[in-house]
Motif scaffolding. Structure first.
Motif, PDB file in Angstrom:
ATOM      1  N   ARG A 287       8.124 -10.070  -4.784  1.00  0.00           N
ATOM      2  CA  ARG A 287       8.896 -10.882  -5.724  1.00  0.00           C
ATOM      3  C   ARG A 287       8.658 -10.460  -7.172  1.00  0.00           C
ATOM      4  N   THR A 288       7.500  -9.826  -7.428  1.00  0.00           N
ATOM      5  CA  THR A 288       7.074  -9.590  -8.801  1.00  0.00           C
ATOM      6  C   THR A 288       7.322  -8.170  -9.275  1.00  0.00           C
ATOM      7  N   ALA A 289       7.025  -7.190  -8.434  1.00  0.00           N
ATOM      8  CA  ALA A 289       7.015  -5.795  -8.865  1.00  0.00           C
ATOM      9  C   ALA A 289       8.383  -5.158  -8.724  1.00  0.00           C
ATOM     10  N   LYS A 290       8.590  -4.134  -9.505  1.00  0.00           N
ATOM     11  CA  LYS A 290       9.799  -3.312  -9.413  1.00  0.00           C
ATOM     12  C   LYS A 290       9.402  -1.924  -8.914  1.00  0.00           C
ATOM     13  N   PRO A 291      10.243  -1.292  -8.100  1.00  0.00           N
ATOM     14  CA  PRO A 291       9.925   0.074  -7.654  1.00  0.00           C
ATOM     15  C   PRO A 291       9.651   0.974  -8.846  1.00  0.00           C
ATOM     16  N   GLY A 292       8.594   1.744  -8.751  1.00  0.00           N
ATOM     17  CA  GLY A 292       8.198   2.622  -9.843  1.00  0.00           C
ATOM     18  C   GLY A 292       7.100   2.048 -10.712  1.00  0.00           C
ATOM     19  N   ASP A 293       6.847   0.737 -10.599  1.00  0.00           N
ATOM     20  CA  ASP A 293       5.719   0.158 -11.332  1.00  0.00           C
ATOM     21  C   ASP A 293       4.421   0.817 -10.871  1.00  0.00           C
ATOM     22  N   LYS A 294       3.511   1.067 -11.795  1.00  0.00           N
ATOM     23  CA  LYS A 294       2.248   1.711 -11.462  1.00  0.00           C
ATOM     24  C   LYS A 294       1.232   0.672 -11.007  1.00  0.00           C
ATOM     25  N   LEU A 295       0.588   0.962  -9.883  1.00  0.00           N
ATOM     26  CA  LEU A 295      -0.332   0.034  -9.233  1.00  0.00           C
ATOM     27  C   LEU A 295      -1.770   0.507  -9.377  1.00  0.00           C
ATOM     28  N   PHE A 296      -2.650  -0.422  -9.722  1.00  0.00           N
ATOM     29  CA  PHE A 296      -4.098  -0.164  -9.738  1.00  0.00           C
ATOM     30  C   PHE A 296      -4.760  -1.128  -8.772  1.00  0.00           C
ATOM     31  N   VAL A 297      -5.553  -0.597  -7.835  1.00  0.00           N
ATOM     32  CA  VAL A 297      -6.316  -1.405  -6.881  1.00  0.00           C
ATOM     33  C   VAL A 297      -7.791  -1.187  -7.152  1.00  0.00           C
ATOM     34  N   GLY A 298      -8.524  -2.257  -7.370  1.00  0.00           N
ATOM     35  CA  GLY A 298      -9.938  -2.107  -7.704  1.00  0.00           C
ATOM     36  C   GLY A 298     -10.793  -3.234  -7.168  1.00  0.00           C
ATOM     37  N   THR A 299     -12.043  -3.214  -7.549  1.00  0.00           N
ATOM     38  CA  THR A 299     -13.014  -4.228  -7.134  1.00  0.00           C
ATOM     39  C   THR A 299     -12.878  -5.468  -8.011  1.00  0.00           C
ATOM     40  N   GLY A 300     -13.428  -6.577  -7.538  1.00  0.00           N
ATOM     41  CA  GLY A 300     -13.354  -7.812  -8.316  1.00  0.00           C
ATOM     42  C   GLY A 300     -14.054  -7.689  -9.643  1.00  0.00           C
ATOM     43  N   ASP A 301     -15.162  -6.996  -9.674  1.00  0.00           N
ATOM     44  CA  ASP A 301     -15.894  -6.689 -10.909  1.00  0.00           C
ATOM     45  C   ASP A 301     -15.891  -5.179 -11.053  1.00  0.00           C
ATOM     46  N   LEU A 302     -15.128  -4.666 -11.995  1.00  0.00           N
ATOM     47  CA  LEU A 302     -14.926  -3.232 -12.113  1.00  0.00           C
ATOM     48  C   LEU A 302     -16.115  -2.502 -12.709  1.00  0.00           C
ATOM     49  N   ARG A 303     -17.187  -3.212 -12.992  1.00  0.00           N
ATOM     50  CA  ARG A 303     -18.423  -2.528 -13.406  1.00  0.00           C
ATOM     51  C   ARG A 303     -19.118  -1.887 -12.207  1.00  0.00           C
ATOM     52  N   LYS A 304     -18.794  -2.371 -11.005  1.00  0.00           N
ATOM     53  CA  LYS A 304     -19.349  -1.805  -9.769  1.00  0.00           C
ATOM     54  C   LYS A 304     -18.189  -1.355  -8.886  1.00  0.00           C
ATOM     55  N   THR A 305     -18.255  -0.102  -8.450  1.00  0.00           N
ATOM     56  CA  THR A 305     -17.135   0.462  -7.681  1.00  0.00           C
ATOM     57  C   THR A 305     -17.628   1.139  -6.403  1.00  0.00           C
ATOM     58  N   PRO A 306     -18.265   0.381  -5.488  1.00  0.00           N
ATOM     59  CA  PRO A 306     -18.765   1.018  -4.261  1.00  0.00           C
ATOM     60  C   PRO A 306     -17.709   1.191  -3.188  1.00  0.00           C
ATOM     61  N   TYR A 307     -16.558   0.552  -3.362  1.00  0.00           N
ATOM     62  CA  TYR A 307     -15.588   0.523  -2.276  1.00  0.00           C
ATOM     63  C   TYR A 307     -14.212   0.215  -2.840  1.00  0.00           C
ATOM     64  N   SER A 308     -13.175   0.537  -2.081  1.00  0.00           N
ATOM     65  CA  SER A 308     -11.814   0.262  -2.522  1.00  0.00           C
ATOM     66  C   SER A 308     -10.953  -0.083  -1.319  1.00  0.00           C
ATOM     67  N   GLU A 309     -10.075  -1.046  -1.504  1.00  0.00           N
ATOM     68  CA  GLU A 309      -9.091  -1.371  -0.469  1.00  0.00           C
ATOM     69  C   GLU A 309      -7.913  -0.404  -0.622  1.00  0.00           C
ATOM     70  N   ALA A 310      -8.194   0.869  -0.376  1.00  0.00           N
ATOM     71  CA  ALA A 310      -7.223   1.934  -0.638  1.00  0.00           C
ATOM     72  C   ALA A 310      -5.972   1.812   0.211  1.00  0.00           C
ATOM     73  N   PHE A 311      -6.061   1.107   1.343  1.00  0.00           N
ATOM     74  CA  PHE A 311      -4.904   0.974   2.225  1.00  0.00           C
ATOM     75  C   PHE A 311      -3.739   0.268   1.538  1.00  0.00           C
ATOM     76  N   LEU A 312      -3.999  -0.495   0.456  1.00  0.00           N
ATOM     77  CA  LEU A 312      -2.920  -1.199  -0.227  1.00  0.00           C
ATOM     78  C   LEU A 312      -1.916  -0.232  -0.848  1.00  0.00           C
ATOM     79  N   TYR A 313      -2.374   0.940  -1.275  1.00  0.00           N
ATOM     80  CA  TYR A 313      -1.442   1.948  -1.775  1.00  0.00           C
ATOM     81  C   TYR A 313      -0.511   2.423  -0.648  1.00  0.00           C
ATOM     82  N   TYR A 314      -1.043   2.482   0.553  1.00  0.00           N
ATOM     83  CA  TYR A 314      -0.247   2.895   1.715  1.00  0.00           C
ATOM     84  C   TYR A 314       0.807   1.844   2.050  1.00  0.00           C
ATOM     85  N   LEU A 315       0.456   0.569   1.941  1.00  0.00           N
ATOM     86  CA  LEU A 315       1.392  -0.498   2.248  1.00  0.00           C
ATOM     87  C   LEU A 315       2.413  -0.712   1.138  1.00  0.00           C
TER      88      LEU A 315
END
Length: 536
Positions: A416-444
């Motif tokens: 409902r919110t995004a338009k095709p071509g909008d740039k997406l960033f997926v990250g951790t809840g606290d971006l000071r620590k980055t041990p993991y990423s829900e990278a599958f969201l880019y695939y979906l």
């Protein structure tokens, strides 16, 4: 035809051992970040993105090129990715089988089944580069030595010279997948004694790296294949040696212990089994080298010694992070080879040599490390409950039903919110620590191009002072943050906080649209942000 009749039943046993868990694994959850980026990276390659230059990739480009080709034909789907992953596992098991043929059908089948039991369950069917690289390395050794009887005194016959070229090409292909396999390939070459044709094949097979250097740039390739994985990442991923006896050091290992299946036989505590496994791995490598030297002196046959050196060259992968996954990745080879070593050491004794050789790795793993070998394998024979995220024909399997429900609601709001071509960033809840990423969201969400090179997030890399992640977020349109791994805690540098600028950019430039699921530290499991407009 006689060969098929003699070896067909043994090969069928190996195929069955590899295939039995397939029904349970096909729709089972894999590692979300790792399987996610093996879906996303090749898709980006097909759209002109270059690994190392345009996105963080810590391994060679070979596996991405293979998957990119598969996705062009079959579509970017988890089914296509998992089919490749299964073929890679077959490559490992049957590579062991082919190399063990000089010791007979029982030894060959036993070693290959042991390799399958170890390599199939740890990461499911995820088509990671390591498994493909190991399979290519094993088949390179097979072609270097040929079928039983085709190589005398360590030199190939004239009719087998084509195999030498293939051996060199396959060795190079292994390094295209994982450059760090150079240690195993290099050690094995000591016993193989490469011919000119092998060297020529190796040079041809390695030449695609020249293309990668030309397109990505030497500086980006050097940083991505050497500086980032060896120096920047290592402090945030390594685990203590030896592993702790009473508790798991790895975060995901601790989390997984909550859902461990039962095991009917006596066994050491699960954490202690990792230490025992590491000791078994080192001891097996030593036994292989001794047996390889003895066979070389007795028969002039360097095959087993080359196999032993190749197995020893895999050991650094286990030493850098001795969790069950890395130990499985490495030990599937030496424990698969162990029956040949035992048969060699028992040669000439009044023992049932074949039976003892075949049983050696089975008994060792049942006694010392059953939870991460046989229990895991048996558990995969029965399909468990399936939790699937689905959007526009793309499916992703996840182990937590609350996350699946949260992502379902999240994706509806993104639509409902995004338009095709909008740039997406997926990250951790606290971006000071980055041990993991829900990278599958880019695939979906394929219509939203990634706003960052850190699709795979790693501690000490994505949250480094000079990573540039804050600047990337400034140019994003949509931000999704997940607190699902914000409690990550390991005895390494992943506990260190990086700069707070990425969090500040999100707070300054983005407005919260919705929070989905119950996450950690008062946050939603997933939170959706869009760029604020004037007055918001």
């Amino acid at each position: 035809m006689d060969t098929v009749r003699r070896w067909g039943p043994a090969a069928a046993v190996v195929l069955v051992a590899c295939s039995l868990p397939l029904r349970g694994l096909w729709r089972a959850p894999g590692p979300p970040m790792e399987e996610g980026f093996m879906l996303v990276f090749p898709w980006l390659v097909n759209h002109g993105w270059v690994p190392n230059r345009d996105f963080l990739h810590l391994y060679g480009p070979g596996s991405l090129w293979v998957l990119a080709g598969v996705y062009r034909v079959a579509g970017t789907t988890i089914e296509a990715e998992r089919a490749v992953g299964f073929l890679q596992q077959l490559g490992v098991a049957f590579g062991v089988f082919a190399l063990l043929r000089p010791w007979g059908r029982v030894v060959a089948a036993a070693g290959a089944v042991m390799a399958a039991v170890i390599i199939v369950p740890p990461i499911g069917l995820t088509a990671l580069a390591w498994v493909g690289a190991v399979a290519l390395g094993l088949w390179s050794l097979h072609f270097a030595f040929g079928s039983p009887g085709s190589r005398q005194g360590g030199r190939p016959g004239t009719k087998k010279r084509g195999r030498e070229v293939v051996a060199g090409v396959l060795a190079a292909a292994a390094l295209l997948h994982r450059p760090d396999l150079a240690v195993a390939v290099g050690l094995a070459a000591i016993a193989v004694r490469p011919t000119k044709r092998m060297v020529a094949g190796f040079a041809v097979g390695l030449s695609p790296y020249l293309l990668h250097l030309a397109v990505a740039g030497p500086a980006a390739v050097f940083k991505g294949l050497f500086l980032e994985p060896v120096f920047e990442l290592r402090g945030g991923r390594r685990l203590p040696l030896p592993p702790s006896w009473h508790e798991f050091d790895g975060f995901l290992q601790r989390a997984g212990r909550l859902i461990e299946p039962s095991w009917p036989l006596p066994a050491p505590p699960s954490p202690a089994q990792l230490s025992l496994w590491l000791g078994l791995l080192v001891a097996t490598d030593a036994v292989l080298i001794v047996a390889g030297i003895l066979r070389k002196r007795r028969l002039g046959d360097a095959r087993l010694l080359a196999m032993a050196l190749f197995a020893a060259g895999l050991l650094p992968q286990a030493l850098q992070r001795a969790d069950s996954t890395h130990l499985a990745w490495v030990s599937c080879v030496p424990l698969g080879f162990l029956p040949a070593a035992v048969a060699e050491l028992l040669r000439g004794r009044r023992w049932p040599t074949t039976a003892a050789a075949a049983l050696a790795p089975i008994v060792a793993t049942l006694v010392l490390v059953p939870h991460f070998t046989w229990r895991t394998y048996v558990d995969q024979l029965t399909p468990g409950p399936t939790h699937a995220m689905e959007r526009n024909g793309r499916t992703f399997y996840y182990g937590r039903p609350d996350a699946v429900s949260a992502v379902h609601d999240l994706l509806q709001e993104v639509d409902r919110t995004a338009k095709p071509g909008d740039k997406l960033f997926v990250g951790t809840g606290d971006l000071r620590k980055t041990p993991y990423s829900e990278a599958f969201l880019y695939y979906l969400l394929p219509e939203l191009p990634p706003a960052t090179r850190f699709i795979e997030m790693d501690p000490g890399v994505a949250n480094a002072d000079d990573s540039g992640m804050a600047g990337e977020i400034e140019h994003a349109d949509i931000v999704i943050l997940s607190s699902i791994r914000d409690d990550w805690d390991e005895p390494n540098d992943s506990r260190r906080f990086g700069p707070d600028e990425p969090n500040q950019v999100v707070a300054r430039d983005f407005c919260l649209v919705g929070s989905y699921g119950k996450g950690l530290f008062g946050h939603g499991l997933y939170e959706l942000y869009v760029r604020c407009t004037a007055g918001q």
